[in-house]
Each structure stands twice: as structure tokens, then as C-alpha cells.
Design a protein around this motif. Structure first.
Motif: not given
Length: 326
Positions: A167-174, A176-180, A194-201
Motif C-alpha cells: 500500500l505504501e509503494d502503491a501510494q508513492a505511485l499515485g 489506490a487499490l480497487d481489489a486485492f 486485511v488489517l492493513a487494508l482496513e486502516a489504509l485502504s
């Protein structure tokens, strides 16, 4: 064992604790992958991790949180290979003994790699022995601490650093994830992610991916309660052959996952071959199921962004040859 369910704060703390001890694996992209899926696909390649799988993250986090007295007794676990190798590596890193109970039919490449870290290997019958009871007995005999493969808060938190980094690296590329899509056995990696996704995406739809015949998480999500595997599938994806979702992992996954999907052997082989030909990485069958689901359109986000975890690369040479020839 502390049975308290981990939180995102535990994942974030694990990331700080693991810094410098694990590889921060990169994101991989390929034009052909985007063309096949109609999406922007971001691959998290854990075969590039030390020991060749994400398991080093959770095992090392749990080992680092052992108190000095417990460390003197060392580590015991049961594993088909990747978690055992990770525990052996973590124990070696911290100067501890490690005893790993491994199925007698575990791939030789995983047994040999685990032994090279200095661990004692105790073989057992995958279908006739209670692996949790065996690990408990070995721990009592050795005065050691059991670090389970997935159902442990410190293990789950360590595994969650996979998605945190993605998620951090995706954000650096501008982006946002629609699916995982994430490879799922007992659910430790999935729960941490999913704990990370819940908090950040929180808008990202996350899917557990399993091999056909071993889709206990998929069926459990649909039933709303933990269901065991019926052991009707093949043993190709040896890293994902858990008996049922974990008591700690399942409530987390049930709360956050959008669903579960199962993939065929042919789809797994296609993903292994695709990764070798285009991404230039080796993936073992269990580590390929999430990529298999994305390539097959079972996890899709046309025009969107998909994050996919490739979770391990400790492929048996004969099985890998089958994948390339399929």
C-alpha cells in the motif's frame, strides 16, 4: 500464547521491529499482465524474501517478542516447509534452537532448506498425526515455545507487513487499490493484510484465494463459521493444506474479506509459467494461487488497480518442470 486479536497498530509496530531484518520486497508490474487482466496489476513478490516466502515476517516478529527466558528454550513449530524454514532462520538469527515437525511428504527442497538453518527436523504423517499436539509435546520436552504457522497474533501482525509495504509503494505511485488477492491457507497472511487494508485502504475489496478442494476459508466465509477441509483436493499446493481457518484469523477475515475464490491446478500452473516467462520469478504452487485467480478473471477490477501477493517461491524442481510443460 496471547490469544488477543492483533490490530493495525500491531502490524505497524511489526514493520518497525522487522526493519533491517527482512527484505522489503519491491512491486512488480508487466505490460502483458495488465493487457490480460484489463487492469493495473501490482505484484508483491515474496519469493524474493529471505527464505523465499512471506513466512519470515511473522516468524521473526514472534521470535523477537519472546522474553529472554523463553529464548533460552528455543522455538518449536509444525510446518510443511515455509513456516518451518522461517522459524529456523529466525532462531538462527537470534541464537536460539529450533525444532520443526514436518510432514513426511513435504517437498525435499523445503526440508533441506530448513535443516540448513541448523534446525532439528521431526517427520510426521500429515494425515494421521495431530500436528498441534505433536508441537505441544515437543515444546514440553525441550522447554521451548511454540510459534504456530498462522493462528498467533504476533505471526499475523508480522505477515500484515506485506500489505502495508504494498500500500505504501502503491501510494508513492499515485495508485489506490480497487481489489486485492492473497494466497490463503490458515489465514494468517490474509488476516494481517486485511488489517492493513482496513486502516489504509478501506474501499479495497480483498479476496482469499485457495486451491480447489482446500477451500475451507471460502466455504467458511459463506457459512459464517469455521468449516474444516474435507481433504478431497490434490496436494499440489502443499503450503496451503491447513485443516481449517484459525480461531484468531477467521473472525478477522470474516469481518473484512469481500469473499473467497478457488483455483484449479491448470490455473495454478498457468500462473507459475506466466511469472517465470514475464516477471522472471519462480513461484511454488501455493504461492501462485492469487496470481492464478487474477489471470483467470476470478478476482477482477477492469480499468482499476489490483494488488496481488505472490507468497512463496520454494518450488520443487519436478513440480516446476510440470508447470512449464503444462
Amino acid at each position: 500464547m496471547n490469544e488477543t486479536a492483533p490490530t493495525f497498530d500491531d502490524v505497524r509496530d511489526a514493520a518497525a521491529r522487522l526493519a533491517g531484518r527482512i527484505v522489503r520486497t519491491p512491486l512488480l508490474r508487466h505490460r502483458r499482465l495488465d493487457e490480460v487482466t484489463g487492469a493495473t496489476v501490482l505484484v508483491k513478490p515474496e519469493p524474493l524474501q529471505r527464505t523465499g516466502s512471506f513466512k519470515l515476517r511473522g516468524a521473526t516478529n514472534a521470535a523477537l517478542l519472546m522474553d529472554p527466558e523463553a529464548r533460552r528454550g528455543g522455538i518449536v513449530t509444525h510446518s510443511s516447509g515455509n513456516h518451518g524454514q522461517a522459524c529456523a532462520a529466525a532462531a538462527h538469527m537470534l541464537g536460539m534452537a529450533a525444532t520443526i515437525a514436518m510432514p513426511s511428504d513435504a517437498p525435499a527442497i523445503k526440508v533441506d532448506a530448513t535443516r540448513r538453518w541448523g534446525a532439528e527436523i521431526v517427520p510426521f504423517d500429515r494425515h494421521g498425526v495431530d500436528r498441534d499436539a505433536l508441537a505441544a509435546t515437543l515444546a514440553v520436552e525441550r522447554g521451548a515455545t511454540v510459534i504456530p504457522p498462522f493462528d498467533h497474533p504476533h505471526v499475523i501482525a508480522g505477515q500484515g507487513t506485506v500489505a502495508l509495504e504494498l500500500l505504501e509503494d502503491a501510494q508513492a505511485l499515485g495508485l489506490a487499490l480497487d481489489a486485492f488477492a492473497v494466497c490463503t491457507g490458515g489465514g494468517g497472511l490474509t488476516a494481517g493484510c486485511v488489517l492493513a487494508l482496513e486502516a489504509l485502504s478501506p474501499r479495497t475489496e480483498a479476496y482469499a484465494v485457495e486451491p480447489e478442494g482446500w477451500d475451507d476459508t471460502k466455504r467458511s466465509l459463506e457459512a459464517g463459521r469455521r468449516l474444516p477441509n474435507t481433504v478431497t483436493g490434490s496436494g499440489l499446493c502443499d503450503a496451503l493444506l491447513s485443516r481449517q481457518p484459525g480461531a484468531i484469523t477467521f473472525p478477522i477475515n470474516h469481518r473484512h474479506l469481500a469473499g473467497g475464490v478457488a483455483v484449479t491446478e491448470a490455473e495454478v500452473f498457468r500462473a507459475m509459467r506466466f511469472a517465470f516467462e514475464h516477471l522472471k520469478i519462480v513461484i511454488e504452487p501455493g504461492g501462485a494461487v492469487a496470481l492464478a485467480a487474477v489471470l483467470a478473471g476470478k478476482v477482477a477490477a477492469k480499468g482499476g488497480v489490483i494488488g496481488v501477493v505472490v507468497s512463496g517461491g520454494n518450488a520443487d524442481p519436478a513440480v516446476f518442470a510440470r508447470a512449464l510443460a503444462a
